[in-house]
Design a protein around this motif. Sequence first.
Motif, PDB file in Angstrom:
ATOM      1  N   MET A   1       0.841  -1.179   0.000  1.00 55.42           N
ATOM      2  CA  MET A   1       0.000   0.000   0.000  1.00 55.42           C
ATOM      3  C   MET A   1       0.881   1.235   0.000  1.00 55.42           C
ATOM      4  O   MET A   1       1.937   1.264   0.614  1.00 55.42           O
ATOM      5  N   LYS A   2       0.416   2.259  -0.695  1.00 52.50           N
ATOM      6  CA  LYS A   2       1.119   3.534  -0.718  1.00 52.50           C
ATOM      7  C   LYS A   2       0.122   4.659  -0.473  1.00 52.50           C
ATOM      8  O   LYS A   2      -0.919   4.729  -1.124  1.00 52.50           O
ATOM      9  N   ILE A   3       0.436   5.504   0.478  1.00 49.63           N
ATOM     10  CA  ILE A   3      -0.367   6.712   0.694  1.00 49.63           C
ATOM     11  C   ILE A   3       0.178   7.756  -0.272  1.00 49.63           C
ATOM     12  O   ILE A   3       1.366   8.073  -0.260  1.00 49.63           O
ATOM     13  N   ASP A   4      -0.687   8.277  -1.132  1.00 52.29           N
ATOM     14  CA  ASP A   4      -0.261   9.172  -2.202  1.00 52.29           C
ATOM     15  C   ASP A   4      -0.372  10.647  -1.850  1.00 52.29           C
ATOM     16  O   ASP A   4       0.490  11.447  -2.244  1.00 52.29           O
ATOM     17  N   TYR A   5      -1.436  11.008  -1.129  1.00 47.96           N
ATOM     18  CA  TYR A   5      -1.755  12.430  -0.993  1.00 47.96           C
ATOM     19  C   TYR A   5      -2.549  12.670   0.280  1.00 47.96           C
ATOM     20  O   TYR A   5      -3.404  11.859   0.644  1.00 47.96           O
ATOM     21  N   LEU A   6      -2.262  13.777   0.939  1.00 48.79           N
ATOM     22  CA  LEU A   6      -3.022  14.221   2.109  1.00 48.79           C
ATOM     23  C   LEU A   6      -3.505  15.641   1.878  1.00 48.79           C
ATOM     24  O   LEU A   6      -2.760  16.483   1.361  1.00 48.79           O
ATOM     25  N   LYS A   7      -4.717  15.918   2.272  1.00 45.28           N
ATOM     26  CA  LYS A   7      -5.251  17.282   2.295  1.00 45.28           C
ATOM     27  C   LYS A   7      -5.851  17.476   3.672  1.00 45.28           C
ATOM     28  O   LYS A   7      -6.862  16.862   4.006  1.00 45.28           O
TER      29      LYS A   7
ATOM     30  N   ILE B   1      -0.113  17.567   1.073  1.00 41.22           N
ATOM     31  CA  ILE B   1       1.160  16.862   1.051  1.00 41.22           C
ATOM     32  C   ILE B   1       1.069  15.739   0.025  1.00 41.22           C
ATOM     33  O   ILE B   1       0.189  14.880   0.103  1.00 41.22           O
ATOM     34  N   ASN B   2       1.975  15.759  -0.946  1.00 41.43           N
ATOM     35  CA  ASN B   2       2.110  14.660  -1.893  1.00 41.43           C
ATOM     36  C   ASN B   2       3.245  13.775  -1.403  1.00 41.43           C
ATOM     37  O   ASN B   2       4.359  14.261  -1.192  1.00 41.43           O
ATOM     38  N   LEU B   3       2.958  12.496  -1.215  1.00 42.95           N
ATOM     39  CA  LEU B   3       3.961  11.565  -0.707  1.00 42.95           C
ATOM     40  C   LEU B   3       4.578  10.776  -1.857  1.00 42.95           C
ATOM     41  O   LEU B   3       3.920  10.495  -2.852  1.00 42.95           O
ATOM     42  N   LYS B   4       5.824  10.442  -1.703  1.00 47.19           N
ATOM     43  CA  LYS B   4       6.555   9.692  -2.713  1.00 47.19           C
ATOM     44  C   LYS B   4       6.512   8.196  -2.398  1.00 47.19           C
ATOM     45  O   LYS B   4       6.115   7.798  -1.319  1.00 47.19           O
TER      46      LYS B   4
ATOM     47  N   ASN C   1       8.806   7.959   3.477  1.00 42.94           N
ATOM     48  CA  ASN C   1       8.700   9.413   3.570  1.00 42.94           C
ATOM     49  C   ASN C   1       9.060   9.823   4.987  1.00 42.94           C
ATOM     50  O   ASN C   1       8.600   9.211   5.942  1.00 42.94           O
ATOM     51  N   ILE C   2       9.864  10.843   5.106  1.00 42.52           N
ATOM     52  CA  ILE C   2      10.259  11.352   6.414  1.00 42.52           C
ATOM     53  C   ILE C   2       9.658  12.738   6.576  1.00 42.52           C
ATOM     54  O   ILE C   2       9.857  13.619   5.739  1.00 42.52           O
ATOM     55  N   ILE C   3       8.905  12.890   7.647  1.00 36.69           N
ATOM     56  CA  ILE C   3       8.329  14.202   7.967  1.00 36.69           C
ATOM     57  C   ILE C   3       9.227  14.812   9.025  1.00 36.69           C
ATOM     58  O   ILE C   3       9.375  14.266  10.116  1.00 36.69           O
TER      59      ILE C   3
ATOM     60  N   GLU D   1     -13.160  25.909  12.248  1.00 38.25           N
ATOM     61  CA  GLU D   1     -14.218  24.957  12.597  1.00 38.25           C
ATOM     62  C   GLU D   1     -14.153  23.725  11.702  1.00 38.25           C
ATOM     63  O   GLU D   1     -14.748  22.706  11.997  1.00 38.25           O
ATOM     64  N   GLU D   2     -13.417  23.825  10.593  1.00 39.22           N
ATOM     65  CA  GLU D   2     -13.292  22.737   9.632  1.00 39.22           C
ATOM     66  C   GLU D   2     -12.412  21.635  10.209  1.00 39.22           C
ATOM     67  O   GLU D   2     -11.205  21.784  10.320  1.00 39.22           O
ATOM     68  N   PHE D   3     -13.014  20.520  10.603  1.00 34.43           N
ATOM     69  CA  PHE D   3     -12.323  19.389  11.233  1.00 34.43           C
ATOM     70  C   PHE D   3     -12.432  18.223  10.263  1.00 34.43           C
ATOM     71  O   PHE D   3     -13.215  17.299  10.449  1.00 34.43           O
ATOM     72  N   SER D   4     -11.633  18.282   9.165  1.00 31.16           N
ATOM     73  CA  SER D   4     -11.794  17.302   8.094  1.00 31.16           C
ATOM     74  C   SER D   4     -10.527  17.187   7.259  1.00 31.16           C
ATOM     75  O   SER D   4      -9.577  17.946   7.428  1.00 31.16           O
ATOM     76  N   GLY D   5     -10.568  16.241   6.338  1.00 35.81           N
ATOM     77  CA  GLY D   5      -9.460  16.083   5.417  1.00 35.81           C
ATOM     78  C   GLY D   5      -9.725  14.988   4.410  1.00 35.81           C
ATOM     79  O   GLY D   5     -10.764  14.328   4.424  1.00 35.81           O
ATOM     80  N   LYS D   6      -8.730  14.806   3.532  1.00 37.97           N
ATOM     81  CA  LYS D   6      -8.811  13.829   2.465  1.00 37.97           C
ATOM     82  C   LYS D   6      -7.484  13.078   2.419  1.00 37.97           C
ATOM     83  O   LYS D   6      -6.430  13.652   2.677  1.00 37.97           O
ATOM     84  N   LEU D   7      -7.560  11.795   2.075  1.00 41.95           N
ATOM     85  CA  LEU D   7      -6.367  10.970   1.928  1.00 41.95           C
ATOM     86  C   LEU D   7      -6.577  10.077   0.710  1.00 41.95           C
ATOM     87  O   LEU D   7      -7.628   9.462   0.562  1.00 41.95           O
ATOM     88  N   LYS D   8      -5.561  10.053  -0.167  1.00 44.78           N
ATOM     89  CA  LYS D   8      -5.602   9.176  -1.330  1.00 44.78           C
ATOM     90  C   LYS D   8      -4.536   8.109  -1.146  1.00 44.78           C
ATOM     91  O   LYS D   8      -3.423   8.413  -0.706  1.00 44.78           O
ATOM     92  N   TYR D   9      -4.873   6.867  -1.500  1.00 46.63           N
ATOM     93  CA  TYR D   9      -3.914   5.779  -1.358  1.00 46.63           C
ATOM     94  C   TYR D   9      -4.131   4.745  -2.452  1.00 46.63           C
ATOM     95  O   TYR D   9      -5.191   4.676  -3.065  1.00 46.63           O
TER      96      TYR D   9
END
Length: 163
Positions: free
Chosen positions: A1-7, A19-22, A26-28, A71-79
């Motif tokens: 599995m690869k996590i591709d993108y975080l918003k 964040i676009n992950l390679k 990945n090191i944060i 107030e926005e408590f949300s996000g998106k993740l692509k994998y």
Amino acid sequence: MKIDYLKINGFGKVTNKEINLKSNINIIQGKNETGKSTILQFINSMFYGAAKTKNGKDISVFDQYKPWKTEEFSGKLKYTLDNNESYEIYREFKKKLPVIYNSNLDDITNTFSADKTKGIDILNEQIGIDEEIFKNTVITSQNEIEISKSGQNSIIQKISNII
């Protein structure tokens, strides 16, 4: 599995961050108190939710990571799974269930089992990885390099089952 993108729309101190992950590792990195651990918790919470129970801690994950400035408590993740199937999760943390999309952006949320207390265990259904295994193998923070004995046993059991 690869996590591709975080918003991250809003999670703890982090707001409006993409964040676009390679591939591979990945090191944060960054200075103290810049949101590194928050980003790691965001990834975990996207898959497994932000628990409102304390589970022996002083504060719940939900309360600890409520956004500071919005107030926005949300996000998106692509994998992408190893079989090249891609998915996108949108989660509004104030709601129990995320919205899960396939690569065609069809809402496939209803194809997953939903538990009244835990919600949807996405990765467990797709690849057999529960939250404990995820935390012990995918996300490693600096102070958690050593895996606990119970974590080791859990990993060994999962690997044995896969083999």
